[in-house]
Design a protein around this motif. Structure first.
Motif, PDB file in Angstrom:
ATOM      1  N   TRP A 199      -2.901   5.285   1.152  1.00  0.00           N
ATOM      2  CA  TRP A 199      -3.968   4.934   0.226  1.00  0.00           C
ATOM      3  C   TRP A 199      -4.041   6.043  -0.828  1.00  0.00           C
ATOM      4  N   PRO A 200      -4.177   5.707  -2.099  1.00  0.00           N
ATOM      5  CA  PRO A 200      -4.233   6.751  -3.142  1.00  0.00           C
ATOM      6  C   PRO A 200      -5.386   7.723  -2.913  1.00  0.00           C
ATOM      7  N   ASP A 201      -5.175   8.977  -3.314  1.00  0.00           N
ATOM      8  CA  ASP A 201      -6.154  10.038  -3.050  1.00  0.00           C
ATOM      9  C   ASP A 201      -7.254  10.056  -4.098  1.00  0.00           C
ATOM     10  N   HIS A 202      -8.233   9.174  -3.888  1.00  0.00           N
ATOM     11  CA  HIS A 202      -9.388   9.101  -4.784  1.00  0.00           C
ATOM     12  C   HIS A 202     -10.666   9.344  -3.994  1.00  0.00           C
ATOM     13  N   ASN A 203     -11.714   9.657  -4.729  1.00  0.00           N
ATOM     14  CA  ASN A 203     -13.025   9.837  -4.121  1.00  0.00           C
ATOM     15  C   ASN A 203     -14.085   9.418  -5.140  1.00  0.00           C
ATOM     16  N   TYR A 204     -15.354   9.665  -4.837  1.00  0.00           N
ATOM     17  CA  TYR A 204     -16.430   9.210  -5.720  1.00  0.00           C
ATOM     18  C   TYR A 204     -16.472   9.974  -7.040  1.00  0.00           C
ATOM     19  N   GLU A 205     -15.856  11.148  -7.079  1.00  0.00           N
ATOM     20  CA  GLU A 205     -15.796  11.922  -8.323  1.00  0.00           C
ATOM     21  C   GLU A 205     -14.593  11.538  -9.166  1.00  0.00           C
ATOM     22  N   LYS A 206     -13.584  10.961  -8.526  1.00  0.00           N
ATOM     23  CA  LYS A 206     -12.348  10.569  -9.214  1.00  0.00           C
ATOM     24  C   LYS A 206     -11.990   9.159  -8.758  1.00  0.00           C
ATOM     25  N   LEU A 207     -12.641   8.196  -9.381  1.00  0.00           N
ATOM     26  CA  LEU A 207     -12.498   6.805  -8.963  1.00  0.00           C
ATOM     27  C   LEU A 207     -11.113   6.257  -9.288  1.00  0.00           C
ATOM     28  N   PRO A 208     -10.594   5.331  -8.458  1.00  0.00           N
ATOM     29  CA  PRO A 208      -9.365   4.635  -8.809  1.00  0.00           C
ATOM     30  C   PRO A 208      -9.534   3.896 -10.136  1.00  0.00           C
ATOM     31  N   GLU A 209      -8.465   3.789 -10.881  1.00  0.00           N
ATOM     32  CA  GLU A 209      -8.530   3.117 -12.185  1.00  0.00           C
ATOM     33  C   GLU A 209      -9.053   1.692 -12.052  1.00  0.00           C
ATOM     34  N   LEU A 210      -8.676   1.009 -10.958  1.00  0.00           N
ATOM     35  CA  LEU A 210      -9.133  -0.374 -10.771  1.00  0.00           C
ATOM     36  C   LEU A 210     -10.646  -0.445 -10.614  1.00  0.00           C
ATOM     37  N   TYR A 211     -11.265   0.617 -10.079  1.00  0.00           N
ATOM     38  CA  TYR A 211     -12.720   0.642  -9.939  1.00  0.00           C
ATOM     39  C   TYR A 211     -13.397   1.116 -11.218  1.00  0.00           C
ATOM     40  N   ILE A 212     -12.666   1.779 -12.067  1.00  0.00           N
ATOM     41  CA  ILE A 212     -13.226   2.171 -13.364  1.00  0.00           C
ATOM     42  C   ILE A 212     -13.284   0.954 -14.279  1.00  0.00           C
ATOM     43  N   ARG A 213     -12.235   0.141 -14.209  1.00  0.00           N
ATOM     44  CA  ARG A 213     -12.178  -1.051 -15.065  1.00  0.00           C
ATOM     45  C   ARG A 213     -13.205  -2.101 -14.645  1.00  0.00           C
ATOM     46  N   ARG A 214     -13.514  -2.114 -13.361  1.00  0.00           N
ATOM     47  CA  ARG A 214     -14.434  -3.125 -12.845  1.00  0.00           C
ATOM     48  C   ARG A 214     -15.291  -2.495 -11.759  1.00  0.00           C
ATOM     49  N   SER A 215     -16.559  -2.786 -11.740  1.00  0.00           N
ATOM     50  CA  SER A 215     -17.472  -2.154 -10.793  1.00  0.00           C
ATOM     51  C   SER A 215     -17.037  -2.394  -9.349  1.00  0.00           C
ATOM     52  N   ARG A 216     -17.162  -1.339  -8.547  1.00  0.00           N
ATOM     53  CA  ARG A 216     -16.864  -1.440  -7.125  1.00  0.00           C
ATOM     54  C   ARG A 216     -17.978  -2.247  -6.457  1.00  0.00           C
ATOM     55  N   ALA A 217     -17.603  -3.301  -5.722  1.00  0.00           N
ATOM     56  CA  ALA A 217     -18.591  -4.181  -5.100  1.00  0.00           C
ATOM     57  C   ALA A 217     -17.943  -4.909  -3.930  1.00  0.00           C
ATOM     58  N   HIS A 344     -11.483  10.615   1.167  1.00  0.00           N
ATOM     59  CA  HIS A 344     -11.935   9.465   0.377  1.00  0.00           C
ATOM     60  C   HIS A 344     -13.453   9.271   0.437  1.00  0.00           C
ATOM     61  N   ARG A 345     -14.162  10.176   1.113  1.00  0.00           N
ATOM     62  CA  ARG A 345     -15.622  10.072   1.229  1.00  0.00           C
ATOM     63  C   ARG A 345     -16.352  11.030   0.294  1.00  0.00           C
ATOM     64  N   PHE A 346     -15.632  11.910  -0.350  1.00  0.00           N
ATOM     65  CA  PHE A 346     -16.256  13.026  -1.060  1.00  0.00           C
ATOM     66  C   PHE A 346     -16.932  12.595  -2.361  1.00  0.00           C
ATOM     67  N   GLY A 347     -18.110  13.182  -2.633  1.00  0.00           N
ATOM     68  CA  GLY A 347     -18.752  12.996  -3.930  1.00  0.00           C
ATOM     69  C   GLY A 347     -20.160  12.473  -3.856  1.00  0.00           C
ATOM     70  N   ASN A 348     -20.665  12.008  -5.006  1.00  0.00           N
ATOM     71  CA  ASN A 348     -22.022  11.453  -5.116  1.00  0.00           C
ATOM     72  C   ASN A 348     -23.098  12.485  -4.826  1.00  0.00           C
ATOM     73  N   GLY A 349     -22.745  13.773  -4.869  1.00  0.00           N
ATOM     74  CA  GLY A 349     -23.708  14.810  -4.537  1.00  0.00           C
ATOM     75  C   GLY A 349     -23.985  14.941  -3.054  1.00  0.00           C
ATOM     76  N   ASN A 350     -23.305  14.142  -2.222  1.00  0.00           N
ATOM     77  CA  ASN A 350     -23.534  14.149  -0.779  1.00  0.00           C
ATOM     78  C   ASN A 350     -22.425  14.842   0.000  1.00  0.00           C
TER      79      ASN A 350
END
Length: 404
Positions: A199-217, A344-350
């Motif tokens: 799985w690509p190394d993304h987290n809440y501070e560095k969102l995958p491009e697919l989640y930037i283009r469209r809201s994660r839901a 993949h859990r890091f970010g959101n201030g938490n």
């Protein structure tokens, strides 16, 4: 609390630089610049300290089996004389105590040739090669420092290893915009027996491009959908099916026959990193969380590996499948998912107190695999494993929310 267990192995960074410049690399292109302060190649003095600390750790915890994964950067940059000395020293120390030592190496394959493969084969070193698929996908990300694609050179390295009858596995970083069936057929055509997709190394501070283009839901699961298509293709293959590590272990966990590994499940993470300067660190995937993020001040020259059990980050990494967010603790599939990979859990201030950035994708994939297995297993196996049909919507309802 159960007694502490020793390590299963170490990822040993024998070289801190790389001859490639892959765009998604957590070492060089995710914000961590700490590699610039490291020796380019591990010294013999650090190797000696590393081997002695490891042997003592095995003795202290009564371990009879241990693994070194030689890594980088690009580990082949350390050179053949270095690798020969490392293997000779390590095997001599372990064999003297009748301990089994396994050694593997993870390489981009560009430097692999007949001479390298003969040496690795003679040393009984398993080879992992990073290939991201056909040239169009591989060269999209895996370029050299002149921005040239590296697919052709990597395939030459793979063929050299196969010609020398080396034990070879392939590691591929998944791209959810690619066609999973084409990827599967490509690797089958290469004659790969042991395959894994990361799985690509993304987290809440560095969102995958697919989640930037469209809201994660919950209704948008591009990574889970990719894995489902790959699983269906692989599961239906009755012929020369390769072992896909992630899928194999998910199935075993669903059946209650495996506890998982670093990215999923319930097992403690019992691997650590040793950098070229002897620094002891948690998973190097955590470098994607920030500059110097993995540095906690431990070194093989001054510290035992057991001391790493109590540093904040290494302790969190080790226990990441037991210490999860409140959302994960409510989830029906937490025993298989384990909250996903800690990076993949890091970010959101938490900090890490979040579900995986791939939470919905994992839910959809794991329920799909479980329901597929239900259609193939005997009633006795289903009963013994305690399996029931479970929809994606059931799992969403169990966390009492539609946003993580």
């Amino acid at each position: 609390m159960s007694p502490r267990k020793g390590l299963n192995g170490l990822v040993v960074k024998i070289a801190s630089r790389c001859n490639l410049n892959c765009s998604y690399c957590y070492m060089y292109n995710m914000g961590d610049e700490s590699y610039r302060q490291l020796p380019k190649i591990m010294t013999d003095a650090v190797v000696d300290q590393l081997i002695e600390r490891t042997a003592r750790h095995c003795e202290d915890f009564k371990l009879r089996d241990f693994e070194f994964i030689l890594h980088g950067g690009e580990p082949l940059l350390a050179g053949k004389p270095f690798l020969t000395r490392f293997v000779e020293k390590a095997k001599k120390r372990f064999e003297a105590k009748r301990m089994k030592l396994r050694i593997g190496i993870q390489t981009n394959g560009v430097l692999l040739d007949e001479a390298w493969c003969k040496l690795l084969s003679a040393s009984s070193i398993n080879i992992g090669i990073s290939i991201d698929g056909p040239a169009g996908w591989h060269d999209k990300y895996r370029k050299d420092h002149q921005l040239n694609g590296t697919h052709a050179k990597t395939l030459l390295g793979l063929r050299a290893a196969q010609n020398e009858k080396c034990k070879v596995g392939v590691l591929s970083v998944m791209d959810a915009s690619s066609d999973p069936r084409s990827m599967y057929e490509y690797f089958n055509q290469l004659g790969i027996d042991d395959l894994d997709f990361l799985w690509p190394d993304h987290n809440y501070e560095k969102l995958p491009e697919l989640y930037i283009r469209r809201s994660r839901a919950p209704g948008y699961t591009p990574f889970g959908d990719w894995w489902i298509r790959l699983f269906d293709c692989w599961f239906a293959d009755r012929f020369s099916k390769p072992r896909i590590r992630f899928l194999n272990q998910v199935i075993l966990m669903i059946l209650g026959r495996d506890a998982g590994f670093e990215s999923i499940g319930q097992e403690e993470n019992r691997y650590l990193i040793v950098e070229t300067d002897g620094g002891i660190e948690a998973s190097d995937y955590l470098k994607a969380c920030g500059d110097g993020f993995t540095k906690e001040g431990l070194n093989v020259g001054n510290h035992e590996f057991s001391e790493a059990f109590d540093t904040p980050l290494m302790k969190m990494h080790r226990q990441s499948h037991q210490v999860m967010s409140e959302t994960c603790m409510q989830c029906k599939i937490r025993e298989v998912c384990g909250g996903g990979h800690i990076a993949h859990r890091f970010g959101n201030g938490n900090g890490f107190d979040n579900p995986s950035i791939y939470c919905f994708d994992l839910m959809k994939l794991l329920t799909h695999i479980q329901n597929t297995l239900l259609g193939q297993l005997s009633a006795k196996t289903i009963r013994e494993a305690g399996l029931v049909e479970m929809s994606y919507e059931d799992v969403l309802e169990s966390i009492n929310m539609h946003n993580c």
